[in-house]
Structure formats: structure tokens, C-alpha cells
Scaffold this active site. Structure first.
Site, PDB file in Angstrom:
ATOM      1  N   TYR A  58     -48.016  58.787  18.414  1.00 34.78           N
ATOM      2  CA  TYR A  58     -48.003  59.202  17.014  1.00 34.78           C
ATOM      3  C   TYR A  58     -48.193  60.697  16.942  1.00 34.78           C
ATOM      4  CZ  TYR A  58     -47.183  55.977  13.308  1.00 34.78           C
ATOM      5  OH  TYR A  58     -46.540  55.186  12.409  1.00 34.78           O
ATOM      6  N   GLU A  60     -47.518  62.763  13.834  1.00 32.60           N
ATOM      7  CA  GLU A  60     -47.210  63.268  12.489  1.00 32.60           C
ATOM      8  C   GLU A  60     -47.607  64.733  12.396  1.00 32.60           C
ATOM      9  OE1 GLU A  60     -49.407  60.367  10.260  1.00 32.60           O
ATOM     10  OE2 GLU A  60     -47.596  59.339   9.631  1.00 32.60           O
ATOM     11  N   ASP A 204     -23.091  69.940   5.927  1.00 33.66           N
ATOM     12  CA  ASP A 204     -23.348  68.715   6.685  1.00 33.66           C
ATOM     13  C   ASP A 204     -22.383  68.742   7.867  1.00 33.66           C
ATOM     14  OD1 ASP A 204     -23.528  66.227   7.796  1.00 33.66           O
ATOM     15  OD2 ASP A 204     -23.572  65.151   5.869  1.00 33.66           O
ATOM     16  N   THR A 230     -26.011  65.319  12.969  1.00 31.72           N
ATOM     17  CA  THR A 230     -26.430  64.220  13.829  1.00 31.72           C
ATOM     18  C   THR A 230     -26.391  64.746  15.266  1.00 31.72           C
ATOM     19  OG1 THR A 230     -24.158  63.465  14.042  1.00 31.72           O
ATOM     20  CG2 THR A 230     -25.480  62.403  12.350  1.00 31.72           C
ATOM     21  N   LYS A 233     -22.926  62.533  17.927  1.00 30.76           N
ATOM     22  CA  LYS A 233     -21.463  62.507  17.810  1.00 30.76           C
ATOM     23  C   LYS A 233     -20.870  63.413  18.901  1.00 30.76           C
ATOM     24  CE  LYS A 233     -21.905  60.890  13.089  1.00 30.76           C
ATOM     25  NZ  LYS A 233     -21.682  61.094  11.638  1.00 30.76           N
ATOM     26  N   ARG A 239     -29.042  59.157  19.596  1.00 33.48           N
ATOM     27  CA  ARG A 239     -28.813  58.852  18.178  1.00 33.48           C
ATOM     28  C   ARG A 239     -29.930  59.482  17.361  1.00 33.48           C
ATOM     29  NH1 ARG A 239     -25.454  56.048  15.440  1.00 33.48           N
ATOM     30  NH2 ARG A 239     -24.499  55.575  17.433  1.00 33.48           N
TER      31      ARG A 239
HETATM   32  C1  LIG Z   1     -22.336  60.468  10.564  1.00 34.31           C
HETATM   33  C2  LIG Z   1     -22.581  61.289   9.334  1.00 34.31           C
HETATM   34  C3  LIG Z   1     -23.813  61.254   8.649  1.00 34.31           C
HETATM   35  C4  LIG Z   1     -24.853  60.220   8.874  1.00 34.31           C
HETATM   36  O1  LIG Z   1     -25.409  60.098  10.066  1.00 34.31           O
HETATM   37  P1  LIG Z   1     -26.304  58.800  10.395  1.00 34.31           P
HETATM   38  O2  LIG Z   1     -26.986  59.226  11.647  1.00 34.31           O
HETATM   39  O3  LIG Z   1     -25.366  57.670  10.529  1.00 34.31           O
HETATM   40  O4  LIG Z   1     -27.263  58.614   9.266  1.00 34.31           O
HETATM   41  C5  LIG Z   1     -23.997  62.141   7.595  1.00 34.31           C
HETATM   42  N1  LIG Z   1     -23.037  62.979   7.208  1.00 34.31           N
HETATM   43  C6  LIG Z   1     -21.839  63.007   7.811  1.00 34.31           C
HETATM   44  C7  LIG Z   1     -20.811  63.955   7.339  1.00 34.31           C
HETATM   45  C8  LIG Z   1     -21.570  62.149   8.881  1.00 34.31           C
HETATM   46  O5  LIG Z   1     -20.364  62.167   9.448  1.00 34.31           O
END
Ligand SMILES: *Cc1c(COP(=O)(O)O)cnc(C)c1O
Length: 419
Positions: A58, A60, A204, A230, A233, A239
Site C-alpha cells: 500500500y 497511497e 489524449d 496508456t 499500446k 496495461r
Molecule cells: C485506449 C484509449 C483510452 C483508454 O484506455 P484504457 O486503458 O482502456 O482505459 C483512452 N483514450 C484513448 C484515445 C484510447 O485510445
């Protein structure tokens, strides 16, 4: 030095059913072509950190400022990870605690917006994301979302529409980025509009941050107030999610991640993110990202030759969107027919799609995973022709032959090769 775990024999003895799932999934990854644009094969080093006892702790708070004792060891991992992220992306500040990309986005809304405030983002059917103000997401339920899209002819982002909507609605925040955008984004254009209307500018970068880390495409970091992403990817880490931001927003965003939106961080995942950032600094990783793009372009050309029209005419990134209306096959049928032959991809709406999202007129393909396997442009040409045969195979009579072509490719370039 002793390392405890990951011990597969122990899992097999304790729980053969779940052990079977784990081995079946590895067999599935090895036996097919994984063309889902948001997936990749992470390294043994990242997997070892993920399967470690850091999961127990933990922690936090943040390094040096924890709510629990005994954090002096995990503090080291998180600080190394933060320092690497700042170096890799040239950012003032980094937060590695978001559990996922969606969690990182929730934190940004929490930091800058009040319920009812207006956000301007790319519409989902034109390539955006659920967390960018769709009705089924917190972002559309709790905030007033306005959406720009792509222009009907060029299928590129309609920057004029984006600017006009920003002037009309005066959003608190503008978001660039999405899940099905094959082209580079003009971050400077967004910055200019955000400054004009006094909005926070968020990028994003979930999909393309790996290409930025590998220096294969331009970075949004100099332009954005905050960049969320993320780590699983193209980046090829565990993940999870993360964000980098300007120094002036650091305290606000840290408080929004914890304690506003999350509890304890996943320290095994934070450590694995640090491992991944180190990998991303290598010349090998940079070469990998250039090959990902070269492969996406080769695959797109090959699919175009099979009668599938690339949306925007091509790609600058790791993914392409193909319009299948010209060959009279729906995205849904194409996905199922490819799946039958061992080719994993997803149906996807195309801009101005006449079909409902559950049917869709297109498919999305991406090259992060097959490039990790070591495939190159010649293999992409072959994959394009296999897909061309699979999608036209109404009765399944060609599936076996296509599957043999897939087998030859994955045997020459195995995922997670046996030692
Ligand atoms: C994949 C993705 C997310 C979300 O990611 P998670 O890990 O699945 O929550 C957010 N924004 C965009 C543009 C994505 O392609």
C-alpha cells in the site's frame, strides 16, 4: 539476491483451470495475427516486474509523502519511473499512478472541470474515445460535451469547425486525440484555439504515445497543458495509464489522481512502467517505432490493392481505417471472417458511416504487435492479400487455406519465441 515468482508451477498446482486459461491465451497469441491497433506484446522484463511482490504494498500518496510506513523501497521505483518519463517525453512533471487510460482522463476532468462545464473533443464515430464526452460515459453524463469531427471530403480533422465550436461554446477544456485517427494531429492549431478561448488543452495520446517516445512522430508535450496516455499500446509497457504535464498543473493533477479519483497505486504496475520507459529510450525501440509506421503504410497499400479504401487515403501512424463499402462487406462480417482464419482485427465505424456501430462499414488494423514479432513490409503485403481473401470468403471455404498462410507467417516470426 532472491526473486520470488512468477512461478507457473505453483499456479498450475493451485488452480489448473486458470493456469489453463493462461497457457491457452499464450497459444492464441502465438497462433494468429494480432492486428488490433491498441495491442502489443510486452517484454519479459516488464512481465517480471508485473508478477512481483510489489503488488502487495500500500503506497497511497507520492514518493517521500506516503500515508503508510514501509514505502522506502517502492518509492525508489516510482521516482525512477517519474524521472524516466520526464526525460523520455521532455516533460516538467509525470504521474504514473492512473490505473488505465480512462482513469488518467477522469483525473484530468477532476482537476480542471466542475460538473456541467463544457468540453470540446473529437466525436466518437469520427475517431474519438468514449471518455471524450459520449453519453454512456461519465464524461457525457456529468459534463456538457460538444464534438468536432472530420471534414466529409478529406476525412482529416476539420480544424475550422473545431475553432468555430470553441468560439461559440467557450469550453473549459479542449481535447485532441482518439482511437481511430490514422493521421498526425496539428497540435499547434489546437493550442492557438485553446489560448484564444481560454481553455485547458489536453491531448489524449493513448494510441500514439509510443511513436512519440520512439521519436517517429512529433510530440504533443510542448503544446499541451496535459498529455494522458496508456502504457500498453504502441508503447509496449504494462496495461495502465499515465500523464505528463506543465509544472504549473503538477500539484492539481497529482491531487486529482490521488485522492480525488483513486486509492492506492498498483506499485507492481508503476515499476513495470519504469522498466518500459527505460526500454523506450533505446535505439532498438526507436527503430521499432519507425518500422511500425512503415509496416502500417505497407499494409494499407496492400489492403487498398484488395479494394478496401483507406480512410484519409493512407496513414502516418501505426493504424489504418479501411472502408469496405466498395467490396460490399460490412465491418462486422469482415471481423468474423478474418477471425475464422486466425486474423484478429476489429470492425470500426468510418466517418459518416451509414451503418450502425454494431455493423459498421469499416475495419481498423494496426501493426504494433506484428512488428514486435519482427515482421516487415514484405510480410505486410502478404497479410493484406490474406485479409483480402478472408473478407470475401462468405461461406468459409477459403478459411483453411488462409489459415495456412497465417501459420507460415507466425512460424517465421513467433510471438514470445520459446527459449
Ligand atoms: C485506449 C484509449 C483510452 C483508454 O484506455 P484504457 O486503458 O482502456 O482505459 C483512452 N483514450 C484513448 C484515445 C484510447 O485510445
Amino acid at each position: 539476491m532472491t526473486f520470488w515468482g512468477p512461478d507457473f508451477d505453483a499456479l498450475q498446482a493451485a488452480d489448473p483451470e486458470i493456469a489453463g486459461v493462461v497457457t491457452d491465451e499464450l497459444a492464441r497469441l502465438r497462433s494468429g495475427l494480432q492486428l488490433i491497433a491498441s495491442e502489443n506484446f510486452t517484454s519479459p522484463a516488464v512481465l517480471a516486474a508485473l508478477g512481483s511482490t510489489l503488488s502487495n504494498k500500500y503506497a497511497e500518496g507520492y514518493p517521500g509523502k506516503r500515508y503508510y510506513g514501509g514505502c522506502e523501497v517502492v518509492d525508489v521505483a516510482e521516482q525512477i519511473g517519474i524521472d524516466r518519463a520526464k526525460e523520455l517525453f521532455g516533460a516538467d512533471h509525470a504521474n504514473l499512478q492512473p490505473h488505465s487510460g480512462a482513469s488518467a482522463n477522469i483525473a484530468v476532468y477532476g482537476a480542471f472541470m466542475q460538473p456541467g462545464d463544457t468540453v470540446l473533443a473529437m466525436s466518437l464515430p469520427h475517431g474519438g474515445h468514449l471518455t471524450h464526452g459520449t453519453k454512456v460515459s461519465f464524461s457525457g453524463k456529468w459534463f456538457n460535451a460538444v464534438h468536432y469531427g472530420v471534414a466529409q471530403g478529406s476525412e482529416h480533422i476539420d480544424y475550422d469547425q473545431m475553432r468555430d465550436l470553441a468560439r461559440e461554446h467557450k469550453p473549459k477544456m479542449i481535447i485532441a486525440g482518439g482511437s481511430a485517427i490514422p493521421r498526425l494531429i496539428d497540435f499547434a492549431a489546437f493550442r492557438e484555439v485553446a489560448d484564444e478561448v481560454g481553455a485547458v488543452f489536453m491531448v489524449d495520446a493513448a494510441h500514439f504515445i509510443g511513436l512519440v517516445a520512439g521519436k517517429a512522430i512529433p510530440s504533443p508535450v510542448p503544446y499541451a497543458d496535459v498529455v494522458t496516455f496508456t502504457t500498453h499500446k504502441v508503447l509496449r509497457g504494462p496495461r495502465g495509464g499515465a500523464l505528463v504535464c506543465k509544472a504549473e498543473h503538477a500539484a492539481k493533477l497529482d491531487k486529482a489522481v490521488f485522492p480525488m479519483m483513486q486509492g492506492g497505486p498498483l506499485m507492481h504496475a508503476v515499476a513495470a512502467k519504469a522498466v518500459n520507459f527505460k526500454e523506450c529510450m533505446s535505439a532498438d525501440y526507436q527503430a521499432y517505432t519507425r518500422q511500425v509506421i512503415a509496416n502500417a503504410q505497407a499494409l494499407t497499400e496492400s489492403l487498398a490493392a484488395e479494394g478496401m479504401r483507406p480512410v484519409t487515403g493512407g496513414t502516418d501512424t501505426h493504424l489504418a481505417l479501411l472502408d469496405l463499402q466498395g467490396i460490399g462487406v460490412s465491418g462486422r462480417d469482415a471481423e468474423a471472417r478474418c477471425d475464422r482464419a486466425g486474423i484478429v482485427l476489429n470492425k470500426n465505424a468510418i466517418p459518416y458511416d451509414p451503418q450502425p456501430a454494431s455493423v459498421a462499414s469499416g475495419v481498423r488494423v494496426g501493426t504494433p504487435a506484428v512488428t514486435t514479432q519482427g515482421m516487415t513490409e514484405g510480410d505486410m503485403k502478404e497479410i493484406g492479400s490474406l485479409i483480402g481473401r478472408a473478407v470475401r470468403d462468405e461461406d468459409g471455404s477459403a478459411a483453411e487455406e488462409v489459415r495456412r498462410g497465417v501459420d507460415a507467417l507466425v512460424q517465421a516470426h513467433p510471438a514470445y519465441p520459446r527459449a
